[in-house]
Design a protein around this motif. Structure first.
Motif, PDB file in Angstrom:
ATOM      1  N   PRO A  72      -6.394  -2.262  20.814  1.00  0.00           N
ATOM      2  CA  PRO A  72      -7.837  -2.390  20.590  1.00  0.00           C
ATOM      3  C   PRO A  72      -8.633  -2.545  21.883  1.00  0.00           C
ATOM      4  CG  PRO A  72      -6.624  -3.735  19.016  1.00  0.00           C
ATOM      5  CD  PRO A  72      -5.620  -3.242  20.024  1.00  0.00           C
ATOM      6  N   GLU A  73      -9.895  -2.138  21.811  1.00  0.00           N
ATOM      7  CA  GLU A  73     -10.762  -2.123  22.986  1.00  0.00           C
ATOM      8  C   GLU A  73     -10.902  -3.485  23.671  1.00  0.00           C
ATOM      9  OE1 GLU A  73     -13.167  -0.478  25.915  1.00  0.00           O
ATOM     10  OE2 GLU A  73     -11.898   0.496  24.402  1.00  0.00           O
ATOM     11  N   PRO A  74     -11.026  -4.613  22.955  1.00  0.00           N
ATOM     12  CA  PRO A  74     -11.193  -5.893  23.676  1.00  0.00           C
ATOM     13  C   PRO A  74     -10.047  -6.210  24.642  1.00  0.00           C
ATOM     14  CG  PRO A  74     -11.815  -6.158  21.383  1.00  0.00           C
ATOM     15  CD  PRO A  74     -11.205  -4.789  21.495  1.00  0.00           C
ATOM     16  N   ILE A  75      -8.803  -5.954  24.228  1.00  0.00           N
ATOM     17  CA  ILE A  75      -7.687  -6.243  25.131  1.00  0.00           C
ATOM     18  C   ILE A  75      -7.648  -5.216  26.261  1.00  0.00           C
ATOM     19  CG2 ILE A  75      -5.887  -4.941  23.916  1.00  0.00           C
ATOM     20  CD1 ILE A  75      -5.479  -8.438  25.401  1.00  0.00           C
ATOM     21  N   GLN A  76      -8.055  -3.983  25.979  1.00  0.00           N
ATOM     22  CA  GLN A  76      -8.139  -2.984  27.048  1.00  0.00           C
ATOM     23  C   GLN A  76      -9.109  -3.433  28.133  1.00  0.00           C
ATOM     24  OE1 GLN A  76      -8.535   1.206  26.203  1.00  0.00           O
ATOM     25  NE2 GLN A  76      -7.765   0.955  24.124  1.00  0.00           N
ATOM     26  N   GLN A  77     -10.267  -3.978  27.714  1.00  0.00           N
ATOM     27  CA  GLN A  77     -11.265  -4.400  28.692  1.00  0.00           C
ATOM     28  C   GLN A  77     -10.726  -5.512  29.577  1.00  0.00           C
ATOM     29  OE1 GLN A  77     -14.927  -5.434  26.779  1.00  0.00           O
ATOM     30  NE2 GLN A  77     -15.311  -3.382  26.000  1.00  0.00           N
ATOM     31  N   LEU A  78     -10.073  -6.509  28.984  1.00  0.00           N
ATOM     32  CA  LEU A  78      -9.532  -7.610  29.776  1.00  0.00           C
ATOM     33  C   LEU A  78      -8.479  -7.125  30.760  1.00  0.00           C
ATOM     34  CD1 LEU A  78      -9.209 -10.598  27.276  1.00  0.00           C
ATOM     35  CD2 LEU A  78     -10.820 -10.332  29.150  1.00  0.00           C
ATOM     36  N   PRO A 135     -13.318 -16.614  25.508  1.00  0.00           N
ATOM     37  CA  PRO A 135     -14.702 -16.835  25.058  1.00  0.00           C
ATOM     38  C   PRO A 135     -15.258 -15.584  24.383  1.00  0.00           C
ATOM     39  CG  PRO A 135     -14.599 -16.575  27.446  1.00  0.00           C
ATOM     40  CD  PRO A 135     -13.175 -16.692  26.969  1.00  0.00           C
ATOM     41  N   SER A 136     -15.869 -15.771  23.232  1.00  0.00           N
ATOM     42  CA  SER A 136     -16.430 -14.652  22.482  1.00  0.00           C
ATOM     43  C   SER A 136     -17.773 -14.248  23.078  1.00  0.00           C
ATOM     44  CB  SER A 136     -16.619 -15.033  21.011  1.00  0.00           C
ATOM     45  OG  SER A 136     -15.378 -15.322  20.416  1.00  0.00           O
ATOM     46  N   LYS A 137     -18.000 -12.959  23.108  1.00  0.00           N
ATOM     47  CA  LYS A 137     -19.274 -12.447  23.600  1.00  0.00           C
ATOM     48  C   LYS A 137     -20.289 -12.458  22.460  1.00  0.00           C
ATOM     49  CE  LYS A 137     -21.374  -8.231  25.432  1.00  0.00           C
ATOM     50  NZ  LYS A 137     -21.140  -6.820  25.778  1.00  0.00           N
ATOM     51  N   ILE A 138     -21.495 -12.957  22.734  1.00  0.00           N
ATOM     52  CA  ILE A 138     -22.571 -12.942  21.748  1.00  0.00           C
ATOM     53  C   ILE A 138     -23.300 -11.607  21.855  1.00  0.00           C
ATOM     54  CG2 ILE A 138     -24.704 -14.061  20.978  1.00  0.00           C
ATOM     55  CD1 ILE A 138     -23.656 -16.645  22.193  1.00  0.00           C
ATOM     56  N   TRP A 139     -23.248 -10.837  20.793  1.00  0.00           N
ATOM     57  CA  TRP A 139     -23.818  -9.496  20.829  1.00  0.00           C
ATOM     58  C   TRP A 139     -25.316  -9.533  20.545  1.00  0.00           C
ATOM     59  CZ3 TRP A 139     -20.915  -4.584  19.519  1.00  0.00           C
ATOM     60  CH2 TRP A 139     -19.633  -4.632  20.068  1.00  0.00           C
ATOM     61  N   SER A 140     -26.033  -8.697  21.221  1.00  0.00           N
ATOM     62  CA  SER A 140     -27.463  -8.560  20.952  1.00  0.00           C
ATOM     63  C   SER A 140     -27.664  -7.744  19.689  1.00  0.00           C
ATOM     64  CB  SER A 140     -28.149  -7.866  22.129  1.00  0.00           C
ATOM     65  OG  SER A 140     -27.734  -6.500  22.185  1.00  0.00           O
ATOM     66  N   THR A 141     -28.894  -7.735  19.198  1.00  0.00           N
ATOM     67  CA  THR A 141     -29.203  -6.957  17.991  1.00  0.00           C
ATOM     68  C   THR A 141     -28.923  -5.475  18.222  1.00  0.00           C
ATOM     69  OG1 THR A 141     -30.913  -8.536  17.376  1.00  0.00           O
ATOM     70  CG2 THR A 141     -31.020  -6.379  16.344  1.00  0.00           C
ATOM     71  N   LEU A 142     -29.295  -4.978  19.412  1.00  0.00           N
ATOM     72  CA  LEU A 142     -29.047  -3.567  19.722  1.00  0.00           C
ATOM     73  C   LEU A 142     -27.557  -3.268  19.675  1.00  0.00           C
ATOM     74  CD1 LEU A 142     -29.977  -0.790  20.648  1.00  0.00           C
ATOM     75  CD2 LEU A 142     -29.905  -1.617  23.008  1.00  0.00           C
ATOM     76  N   GLU A 143     -26.729  -4.130  20.251  1.00  0.00           N
ATOM     77  CA  GLU A 143     -25.288  -3.907  20.258  1.00  0.00           C
ATOM     78  C   GLU A 143     -24.718  -3.949  18.840  1.00  0.00           C
ATOM     79  OE1 GLU A 143     -24.484  -6.985  23.089  1.00  0.00           O
ATOM     80  OE2 GLU A 143     -23.756  -5.541  24.564  1.00  0.00           O
ATOM     81  N   THR A 144     -25.258  -4.841  18.022  1.00  0.00           N
ATOM     82  CA  THR A 144     -24.789  -4.929  16.639  1.00  0.00           C
ATOM     83  C   THR A 144     -25.125  -3.656  15.880  1.00  0.00           C
ATOM     84  OG1 THR A 144     -25.090  -7.323  16.664  1.00  0.00           O
ATOM     85  CG2 THR A 144     -24.921  -6.274  14.510  1.00  0.00           C
ATOM     86  N   GLN A 145     -26.330  -3.149  16.064  1.00  0.00           N
ATOM     87  CA  GLN A 145     -26.713  -1.898  15.419  1.00  0.00           C
ATOM     88  C   GLN A 145     -25.848  -0.747  15.917  1.00  0.00           C
ATOM     89  OE1 GLN A 145     -30.877  -1.605  16.358  1.00  0.00           O
ATOM     90  NE2 GLN A 145     -31.509  -3.063  14.776  1.00  0.00           N
ATOM     91  N   ALA A 146     -25.598  -0.724  17.215  1.00  0.00           N
ATOM     92  CA  ALA A 146     -24.750   0.323  17.772  1.00  0.00           C
ATOM     93  C   ALA A 146     -23.353   0.253  17.176  1.00  0.00           C
ATOM     94  CB  ALA A 146     -24.684   0.186  19.294  1.00  0.00           C
ATOM     95  N   ALA A 147     -22.828  -0.973  17.036  1.00  0.00           N
ATOM     96  CA  ALA A 147     -21.484  -1.145  16.487  1.00  0.00           C
ATOM     97  C   ALA A 147     -21.408  -0.600  15.074  1.00  0.00           C
ATOM     98  CB  ALA A 147     -21.096  -2.622  16.519  1.00  0.00           C
ATOM     99  N   PHE A 185     -22.467   5.240  21.832  1.00  0.00           N
ATOM    100  CA  PHE A 185     -21.071   5.122  22.258  1.00  0.00           C
ATOM    101  C   PHE A 185     -20.976   4.433  23.615  1.00  0.00           C
ATOM    102  CE2 PHE A 185     -19.924   7.532  18.678  1.00  0.00           C
ATOM    103  CZ  PHE A 185     -18.546   7.586  18.576  1.00  0.00           C
ATOM    104  N   GLN A 186     -21.944   4.696  24.489  1.00  0.00           N
ATOM    105  CA  GLN A 186     -21.935   4.021  25.794  1.00  0.00           C
ATOM    106  C   GLN A 186     -22.199   2.529  25.629  1.00  0.00           C
ATOM    107  OE1 GLN A 186     -21.063   4.918  28.768  1.00  0.00           O
ATOM    108  NE2 GLN A 186     -20.645   7.069  28.278  1.00  0.00           N
ATOM    109  N   ILE A 187     -23.079   2.159  24.705  1.00  0.00           N
ATOM    110  CA  ILE A 187     -23.362   0.739  24.459  1.00  0.00           C
ATOM    111  C   ILE A 187     -22.130   0.044  23.900  1.00  0.00           C
ATOM    112  CG2 ILE A 187     -24.676  -0.858  22.979  1.00  0.00           C
ATOM    113  CD1 ILE A 187     -27.016   1.133  23.179  1.00  0.00           C
ATOM    114  N   TYR A 188     -21.463   0.682  22.943  1.00  0.00           N
ATOM    115  CA  TYR A 188     -20.371   0.015  22.226  1.00  0.00           C
ATOM    116  C   TYR A 188     -19.032   0.138  22.945  1.00  0.00           C
ATOM    117  CZ  TYR A 188     -17.422  -1.398  18.293  1.00  0.00           C
ATOM    118  OH  TYR A 188     -16.515  -2.034  17.496  1.00  0.00           O
ATOM    119  N   PHE A 189     -18.676   1.362  23.342  1.00  0.00           N
ATOM    120  CA  PHE A 189     -17.362   1.610  23.931  1.00  0.00           C
ATOM    121  C   PHE A 189     -17.383   1.668  25.459  1.00  0.00           C
ATOM    122  CE2 PHE A 189     -16.419   3.643  19.710  1.00  0.00           C
ATOM    123  CZ  PHE A 189     -15.328   2.861  19.378  1.00  0.00           C
ATOM    124  N   ARG A 190     -18.573   1.852  26.035  1.00  0.00           N
ATOM    125  CA  ARG A 190     -18.676   2.153  27.466  1.00  0.00           C
ATOM    126  C   ARG A 190     -17.937   3.458  27.785  1.00  0.00           C
ATOM    127  NH1 ARG A 190     -21.475  -1.659  26.309  1.00  0.00           N
ATOM    128  NH2 ARG A 190     -21.765  -3.572  27.508  1.00  0.00           N
TER     129      ARG A 190
END
Length: 253
Positions: A72-78, A135-147, A185-190
């Motif tokens: 999954p993407e979260p572990i990839q980012q770390l 630590p969990s990232k707090i997503w903005s409204t834009l990021e939530t909509q993108a997700a 996709f850039q907002i959510y996946f980079r």
């Protein structure tokens, strides 16, 4: 394994590697940086195409080693930020990890239609275990909509992958423009949609290679490649090995 009598050798891993030591701690030794010191731990996630070997405190350990083509993407980012991921599991968490590893071992022996689901669940359970105290990232409204929108597009693409749909069609199905889809996709996946879709195709292809007896022709068709030749060429470019060689190495490991 007794690592004093049978030491680990530096080698490239084709896949993501989850390493769990139940009775000791371990640390990797990087082939290109042999003098680099990292703190020992009992739980590691290492990226593919990295050359290293393992050193074990005390020389012996009971361990589980699981390989996945994708995580999954979260572990990839770390892992991208740190170069690897490690933490020390508590005794209770080690018990959780043992249950996961035992389920995978049973599914490997059984090799039935449910085995791929067990492998996918293990990958998710191990990722959740790894990230439990991050630590969990707090997503903005834009990021939530993108997700929400991006997940819909990804789900649709998985269902139509065999058709090799163009990006314009995926955007039309989501009732948005191609440029807006790229921004989401850039907002959510980079990442670009093409890169995400290609990753999904390789994820399905590698899972079929590792967990089924499907022919290359069948796998190429299911993942939207025009021909077996095209599939083999692109797969080798991505993984460094032709599909059949990758399948033999992975299933033997």
């Amino acid at each position: 394994r007794d690592f004093l009598r049978s030491p680990d050798l530096s080698d490239y891993r084709f896949n993501w590697e989850f390493w769990i030591a139940f009775r000791s701690k371990v640390r990797p030794v990087f082939h290109d940086e042999p003098h680099r010191r990292v703190q020992a731990a009992n739980f590691w996630v290492m990226p593919p195409n990295l050359r290293y070997h393992w050193l074990v405190d005390g020389g012996k350990t009971e361990r589980a080693v699981l390989h996945f083509a994708f995580v999954p993407e979260p572990i990839q980012q770390l892992v991208r930020w740190r170069g690897y991921f490690s933490r020390t599991l508590s005794p209770d968490e080690l018990s959780e990890a043992r249950v996961i590893a035992d389920a995978v071992a049973a599914a490997m022996r059984r090799r039935d239609m449910l085995s791929p689901l067990v492998f996918q669940r293990a990958m998710l359970d191990l990722t959740l275990l790894a990230l439990r105290h991050e630590p969990s990232k707090i997503w903005s409204t834009l990021e939530t909509q993108a997700a929400d929108r991006v997940e819909q597009v990804v789900t649709w693409y998985k269902e139509h992958m065999h058709e090799a749909p163009k990006l314009a069609r995926a955007a039309a199905e989501a009732h948005i423009s191609v440029s807006h889809l790229r921004r989401l996709f850039q907002i959510y996946f980079r990442k670009s949609p093409k890169l995400v879709f290609d990753n999904l195709r390789f994820e399905v292809a590698s899972t079929l290679l590792a967990t089924s007896t499907a022919t290359l022709d069948d796998i190429a068709g299911r993942t939207g490649f025009r021909s077996v030749t095209d599939f083999c060429r692109v797969f080798k470019k991505r993984f460094g090995h032709p599909p059949n060689e990758w399948r033999r190495t992975t299933t033997r490991a």
